[in-house]
Design a protein around this motif. Structure first.
Motif, short mmCIF file in Angstrom:
data_model
loop_
_atom_site.label_atom_id
_atom_site.label_comp_id
_atom_site.label_asym_id
_atom_site.label_seq_id
_atom_site.Cartn_x
_atom_site.Cartn_y
_atom_site.Cartn_z
N VAL A 1 -4.14 3.36 -1.34
CA VAL A 1 -4.15 2.67 -2.62
C VAL A 1 -3.33 1.38 -2.49
O VAL A 1 -2.22 1.41 -1.97
CB VAL A 1 -3.57 3.54 -3.75
CG1 VAL A 1 -3.58 2.79 -5.08
CG2 VAL A 1 -4.34 4.85 -3.86
N SER B 1 -2.50 -5.95 -9.81
CA SER B 1 -3.28 -4.98 -9.05
C SER B 1 -4.71 -4.84 -9.56
O SER B 1 -5.68 -4.86 -8.78
CB SER B 1 -2.59 -3.61 -9.07
OG SER B 1 -1.30 -3.69 -8.51
N GLU B 2 -4.87 -4.71 -10.87
CA GLU B 2 -6.21 -4.51 -11.43
C GLU B 2 -7.00 -5.82 -11.51
O GLU B 2 -8.23 -5.81 -11.50
CB GLU B 2 -6.10 -3.88 -12.82
CG GLU B 2 -5.48 -2.49 -12.84
CD GLU B 2 -6.29 -1.49 -12.04
OE1 GLU B 2 -7.52 -1.70 -11.88
OE2 GLU B 2 -5.71 -0.49 -11.57
N THR C 1 -1.57 -2.19 -4.16
CA THR C 1 -0.99 -2.81 -5.35
C THR C 1 -0.64 -4.25 -5.05
O THR C 1 -0.35 -4.61 -3.89
CB THR C 1 0.28 -2.07 -5.81
OG1 THR C 1 1.23 -2.05 -4.73
CG2 THR C 1 -0.04 -0.64 -6.23
N ARG D 1 -9.36 -0.70 -5.92
CA ARG D 1 -8.20 -0.95 -5.06
C ARG D 1 -7.80 0.27 -4.24
O ARG D 1 -6.67 0.37 -3.76
CB ARG D 1 -7.02 -1.46 -5.88
CG ARG D 1 -6.54 -0.56 -6.99
CD ARG D 1 -5.50 -1.30 -7.84
NE ARG D 1 -4.95 -0.49 -8.90
CZ ARG D 1 -3.80 0.21 -8.80
NH1 ARG D 1 -3.13 0.19 -7.67
NH2 ARG D 1 -3.35 0.91 -9.82
N THR D 2 -8.73 1.19 -4.08
CA THR D 2 -8.54 2.35 -3.21
C THR D 2 -9.62 2.32 -2.14
O THR D 2 -10.79 2.03 -2.43
CB THR D 2 -8.62 3.66 -3.98
OG1 THR D 2 -7.62 3.68 -4.99
CG2 THR D 2 -8.41 4.86 -3.06
N SER E 1 0.85 -1.20 0.00
CA SER E 1 0.00 0.00 0.00
C SER E 1 0.87 1.24 0.00
O SER E 1 2.05 1.18 0.39
CB SER E 1 -0.92 0.01 1.22
OG SER E 1 -0.24 0.49 2.37
N ASP E 2 0.29 2.35 -0.41
CA ASP E 2 1.06 3.60 -0.40
C ASP E 2 1.15 4.20 1.00
O ASP E 2 1.79 5.23 1.21
CB ASP E 2 0.47 4.62 -1.38
CG ASP E 2 -0.96 5.00 -1.06
OD1 ASP E 2 -1.56 4.40 -0.14
OD2 ASP E 2 -1.51 5.90 -1.74
#
Length: 430
Positions: free
Chosen positions: A56, A68-69, A58, A83-84, A39-40
């Motif tokens: 967010v 991720s998608e 990944t 994914r957020t 994550s960020d």
């Protein structure tokens, strides 16, 4: 001349096979796909957030691909869209990603109000005399432990570290001040343990061997007396009678450990366990305090097994230490030759020769490491050493009856300690 050439060719073939077997005792399956969730906000075991922080996520596969998608995300096991995610309420959250039937690691978050603090413990299960460090994170993720007072089992401690010479369960909480107002964290638990030795019992055996059941019976007696043993039954096919549990590299082990005619048993790999296989020989060592602990966490994904092994030394590793990882199977029904069928008073008297429905346990199926162990990198005291293994389980194995045996051996192949766990079990340090 032709006879000589045929003999020479046969000799070369045998030599090549022997060398190949010695140098490559186990060929692992292609590593199965694993997913790493990030994550960020950070990737620590616990990340602290403020209310309404958006994160967010990944996902990267072990094959280097970005998933991720394509992955689905779950917050406390509830699916989310995309994914957020915005954390709009205080509390604790566990986040995971799933692609097909593969589940990622879990990220943990704690969302705090401005006056709240997150209490952290670097080792929730610590070895005797191991230093445990407490943290106190504010909503910005800053550690304020130096400004707080910590209590362990209701008693104030000095600073924010703790160690214990005694086993037990402990409670910790912290008091802190924000804007001249006092607050307390919720209580968290941790435990302290003393490593106990698990004796490795290796039974060199065969279904054709009429005296071999004596060792199996002795092992059952020891199992009834203690859980501090790890058992490996190493089967060998007879000259005329096949053994379906035959371990291909048994001759290499026999050569190394001086194994002659069967039955033969070894304790901690090198010590002979002699007839009449007294349980006291094992119990004298089983459960004794030691300075090395082993943990196992294994998971099945489809037919793929992943085994995470972890080691902790109280005094650090020694040169020549190696990690051995075996896969064993129990509950295998197969006829067993029985020379005790007519022995008056023997537990196997009258059971038949052979015993048609004999239950074979702990049969060595595969060595995921080198059969004599993989080298352990230099590891300092109270520092965790980790190594992962994977294998595709053959269809003829009964997954429900599989177990993992992990041992640490020294430069002389003597087992220093061991651990065992069923496949799918998370066995903690003990």
């Amino acid at each position: 001349m032709k006879i000589y050439l045929k003999f020479l060719s046969l000799f070369v073939i045998i030599a090549i096979v022997s060398c190949s077997k010695k140098e490559d005792p186990f060929v692992a399956s292609d590593p199965m796909l694993t997913l790493e969730l990030k994550s960020d906000a950070g990737n620590g075991e616990l990340e602290v957030l403020s209310l309404n922080d958006a994160v967010v996520f990944t996902v990267t596969g072990s094959d280097g691909e970005d998933y991720s998608e394509a992955s689905n995300y779950y917050i406390n096991d509830t699916p989310i869209t995309g994914r957020t995610y915005t954390f709009s309420a205080t509390g604790t959250y566990a986040v995971k990603a799933v692609y097909n039937d593969i589940t990622s690691n879990i990220l943990n978050f704690e969302v705090l109000a401005p006056t709240e603090r997150a209490l952290t413990i670097d080792f929730s299960r610590a070895m005797k005399n191991q230093t445990i460090t407490f943290g106190l994170l504010d909503s910005n993720g800053d550690d304020t432990a130096s400004e707080a007072t910590f209590y362990v089992n209701g008693n104030v401690i000095s600073g924010f570290t703790y160690n214990s010479a005694n086993d037990g369960s402990f409670e910790v909480y912290a008091e802190y001040v924000v804007d001249n107002e006092s607050f307390s964290t919720p209580v968290k638990n941790f435990s302290v343990y003393t490593p106990k030795r698990k004796v490795v019992v290796e039974d060199y055996t065969g279904t054709w061997c009429g005296f071999c059941p004596a060792v199996a019976l002795a092992i059952d007696t020891v199992k009834a007396a203690t859980n501090h043993i790890s058992v490996v039954a190493i089967h060998e096919t007879g000259s005329t009678l096949p053994d379906p549990m035959h371990f291909d590299d048994i001759e290499i082990l026999k050569d190394e450990f001086g194994i002659g005619g069967l039955p033969q048993a070894r304790l901690n790999r090198t010590q002979k366990w002699l007839d009449p296989y007294k349980k006291e020989d094992v119990l004298a060592m089983a459960g004794n305090e030691t300075n090395l602990s082993i943990a196992i966490d294994s998971k099945m994904t489809g037919s793929n097994l992943t085994i995470d092994t972890k080691l902790m030394y109280a005094n650090g590793s020694e040169a020549g230490d190696k990690l051995v990882v075996y896969l064993v199977e129990s509950g295998i029904i197969y006829a067993q030759t029985n020379y005790f069928n007519n022995t008056s008073g023997h537990p196997l008297e009258g059971h038949g020769n052979p015993i048609p429905d004999f239950v074979h346990n702990d049969a060595l199926r595969n060595s995921l490491s080198d059969i004599f162990g993989d080298a352990i990198a230099n590891t300092s005291a109270y520092t965790e050493y980790k190594k992962q293994y994977s294998i595709e389980i053959p269809s003829e194995y009964n997954v429900d009856n599989l177990s993992v045996i992990v041992m640490v051996v020294n430069a002389n192949n003597e087992a220093k300690n061991s651990q065992h766990a069923e496949v799918g079990e998370n066995k903690q340090y003990e």
